[in-house]
Design an enzyme around this catalytic site. Sequence first.
Site, mmCIF file in Angstrom:
data_model
loop_
_atom_site.group_PDB
_atom_site.id
_atom_site.type_symbol
_atom_site.label_atom_id
_atom_site.label_comp_id
_atom_site.label_asym_id
_atom_site.label_seq_id
_atom_site.Cartn_x
_atom_site.Cartn_y
_atom_site.Cartn_z
ATOM 1 N N SER A 64 0.706 -1.205 -0.194
ATOM 2 C CA SER A 64 -0.177 0.026 0.255
ATOM 3 C C SER A 64 0.603 1.932 -0.066
ATOM 4 O O SER A 64 1.459 2.002 -0.767
ATOM 5 C CB SER A 64 -0.975 -0.047 1.209
ATOM 6 O OG SER A 64 -2.092 0.945 1.527
ATOM 7 N N ASP A 282 -3.643 6.497 -2.517
ATOM 8 C CA ASP A 282 -2.273 5.464 -2.101
ATOM 9 C C ASP A 282 -1.855 4.039 -3.403
ATOM 10 O O ASP A 282 -2.438 3.897 -4.138
ATOM 11 C CB ASP A 282 -2.484 4.783 -0.668
ATOM 12 C CG ASP A 282 -3.686 3.802 -1.067
ATOM 13 O OD1 ASP A 282 -4.183 3.781 -1.426
ATOM 14 O OD2 ASP A 282 -3.445 3.283 0.926
ATOM 15 N N ASP A 286 -6.931 2.112 -1.268
ATOM 16 C CA ASP A 286 -7.302 1.965 -1.014
ATOM 17 C C ASP A 286 -8.036 2.957 0.079
ATOM 18 O O ASP A 286 -8.449 3.180 1.213
ATOM 19 C CB ASP A 286 -7.797 0.751 -0.078
ATOM 20 C CG ASP A 286 -6.151 0.692 0.834
ATOM 21 O OD1 ASP A 286 -5.346 1.530 0.569
ATOM 22 O OD2 ASP A 286 -6.004 0.124 1.306
ATOM 23 N N ASN A 381 -6.648 9.018 7.205
ATOM 24 C CA ASN A 381 -5.275 9.314 6.496
ATOM 25 C C ASN A 381 -6.341 8.885 5.414
ATOM 26 O O ASN A 381 -5.556 8.707 4.218
ATOM 27 C CB ASN A 381 -4.245 7.946 6.434
ATOM 28 C CG ASN A 381 -5.217 6.691 6.627
ATOM 29 O OD1 ASN A 381 -6.152 6.678 6.588
ATOM 30 N ND2 ASN A 381 -4.390 6.171 7.589
ATOM 31 N N PRO A 506 3.018 2.969 18.249
ATOM 32 C CA PRO A 506 3.755 1.871 17.230
ATOM 33 C C PRO A 506 2.891 2.526 16.147
ATOM 34 O O PRO A 506 1.562 1.778 16.082
ATOM 35 C CB PRO A 506 4.261 0.706 18.065
ATOM 36 C CG PRO A 506 2.901 0.445 19.163
ATOM 37 C CD PRO A 506 2.430 1.914 19.408
HETATM 38 C C1 G16 Z 1 -3.518 0.221 6.328
HETATM 39 C C2 G16 Z 1 -4.241 0.236 7.418
HETATM 40 C C3 G16 Z 1 -4.694 1.815 7.689
HETATM 41 C C4 G16 Z 1 -3.680 2.186 8.188
HETATM 42 C C5 G16 Z 1 -2.921 2.788 8.228
HETATM 43 C C6 G16 Z 1 -1.183 2.592 8.471
HETATM 44 O O1 G16 Z 1 -3.229 1.692 5.605
HETATM 45 O O2 G16 Z 1 -5.074 -0.245 6.540
HETATM 46 O O3 G16 Z 1 -5.708 1.270 8.212
HETATM 47 O O4 G16 Z 1 -4.247 3.327 8.918
HETATM 48 O O5 G16 Z 1 -1.433 0.736 8.001
HETATM 49 O O6 G16 Z 1 -1.484 2.392 10.191
HETATM 50 P P1 G16 Z 1 0.128 2.394 11.020
HETATM 51 O O7 G16 Z 1 -0.362 4.171 11.025
HETATM 52 O O8 G16 Z 1 -0.285 1.294 12.109
HETATM 53 O O9 G16 Z 1 1.394 2.006 10.415
HETATM 54 P P2 G16 Z 1 -2.541 1.128 4.000
HETATM 55 O O10 G16 Z 1 -3.266 2.395 3.036
HETATM 56 O O11 G16 Z 1 -0.838 1.082 4.236
HETATM 57 O O12 G16 Z 1 -3.250 -0.232 3.914
#
Ligand code: G16
Length: 541
Positions: A64, A282, A286, A381, A506
Amino acid sequence: MPSEQILAASAKHPKPDTTFQYGTAGFRMKANLLDSVVFRVGLLASLRSRKLNGQTIGVMITASHNPPEDNGIKLVDPMGEMLEQSWESHATWLANSPDDKTVVERYHTIASELKINLENKANVIYARDTRASGSSLVASLVDALQSSGAVYTDYKLLTTPQLHYLVRCINTKGTQYEYGEVSEKGYYEKLADAFKRAIKGKTVSGAVTVDCANGVGGPKLREFLKYLPTAADGGIDIKVVNDDVLKPEALNMNCGADYVKTGQRAPPSSKASPGDRCCSLDGDADRIVYYFVNPKDNAFQLLDGDRIATLAASFLADLSRQAGLSEKLAVGVVQTAYANGASTHYITSDLKLPVVCTATGVKHLHHAATRFDIGVYFEANGHGTVLFSPKAVKQLTYAYEPQSPAQKTALDTLRALLDLINQAVGDALSDMLLVEVILAHKGWGMTEWTRTYVDLPNRLVRVEVRDRGMFKVVDAERQMEEPKNIQSQLNELVQKYKDGRSFARPSGTEDAMRVYAEAATRAEADQLATRVADLVKRFGA
Ligand code: G16
């Protein structure tokens, strides 16, 4: 014998000296560490499908928003939701099996503890984003699916939400919950048709420029455009930028939703003029955030997931009132601690809707949103969607009889939105059309949209520490329980700032801590974020 086949196949995918953890969105890290993880997650996908009597499970290979050298893998449950949380520990356990023999043992232990009949069929579909490492990881996945006797289909390159859509379509086919045609084309046709119905009689003002983060969203959006009516046909004028997927190193580099949201700036490549409506996806499409440069003062203005949530919630609540359904359908919003305080205040005080706060990760928000009849969930985000409960679907599709032409018009729009919104998971392409429809209905441009409330200045900082596992968070990640005393010191800092709020947690997708701070002025928000980041660095040194 599958056990022997799994053993032999596993030997081709040795585990490196790393501990793995199923995180916010599956396993995610440098791609060169993922081979054994992907193989073992493939085994788990077979088990999950067998546990659910052969319902189809999805596997998405993507990292992602992460940099191009990372990759990741996550499982999709039958209705297109994220893997049931109780299975995350099985995934982590299997991924950390020290050797091949243990892989087979744990595979069987999970099967016997969860009473999985290994004679059941296993059906799995998978897809990947455009990362260079994707195809070799797919080969590891296929080794697992073959050796564990699963029937599988390779959907090649897809956005993450497209894979979720397909999983849901396959598992609902022939039932009363049929979701759509099982193909990428079916996805475009369903959304395009819903968009046409939702926009009927309204005009989308001007073009929207879509930054595709040089990821899979680029080619998929270009394909989608073939199905969408252009502005000349009463539809929408979409300009696609940053859609170079031939240079893998360009993915998410100085562009994309995470770059724009975190840095609160437009991609440097942007050629947009002041006032132009822009959005960024992104790497796996998504997430989406909107932005523009205010023609009045040339200031960059971000309209993030909170703005999309408030826009959608106000529109859906209005529509259900206009349709005469407000007594029957409870509308609510789900956010995380990252939601701007001003947005939460606007939802409760102006829209008078309930708000629930959950931990980060769409899996948490999605779950909470199912408690409403119309549950709007978005992370700041830009990751989110709207869920309609079975009761809402029943009311909207056949049970409710509108009492006037005005009620019928509102009901028709709600029905169109039911199809336009990807209810399996947050979907940038679907969310973009939702925003465009709402703005057209309200007759709003970006300026009117920003006027709903004033964001508290905020800052998001990424802090690298020795071991982020030492930080333990509670209360929807708003408080740190460990290390001892860090929270009281953070509280002391926050108290020094007007409207100050801050937390640290974290990351579940990157090897880092994230610090969020907001305060009454830009300078104070920046200062508070820096101070909390320093505190985290000190404790994490
Ligand atoms: C993923 C998750 C999201 C989350 C993001 C950041 O997004 O699907 O729900 O907000 O990671 O997560 P963290 O702060 O724990 O690193 P994506 O778009 O990278 O799949």
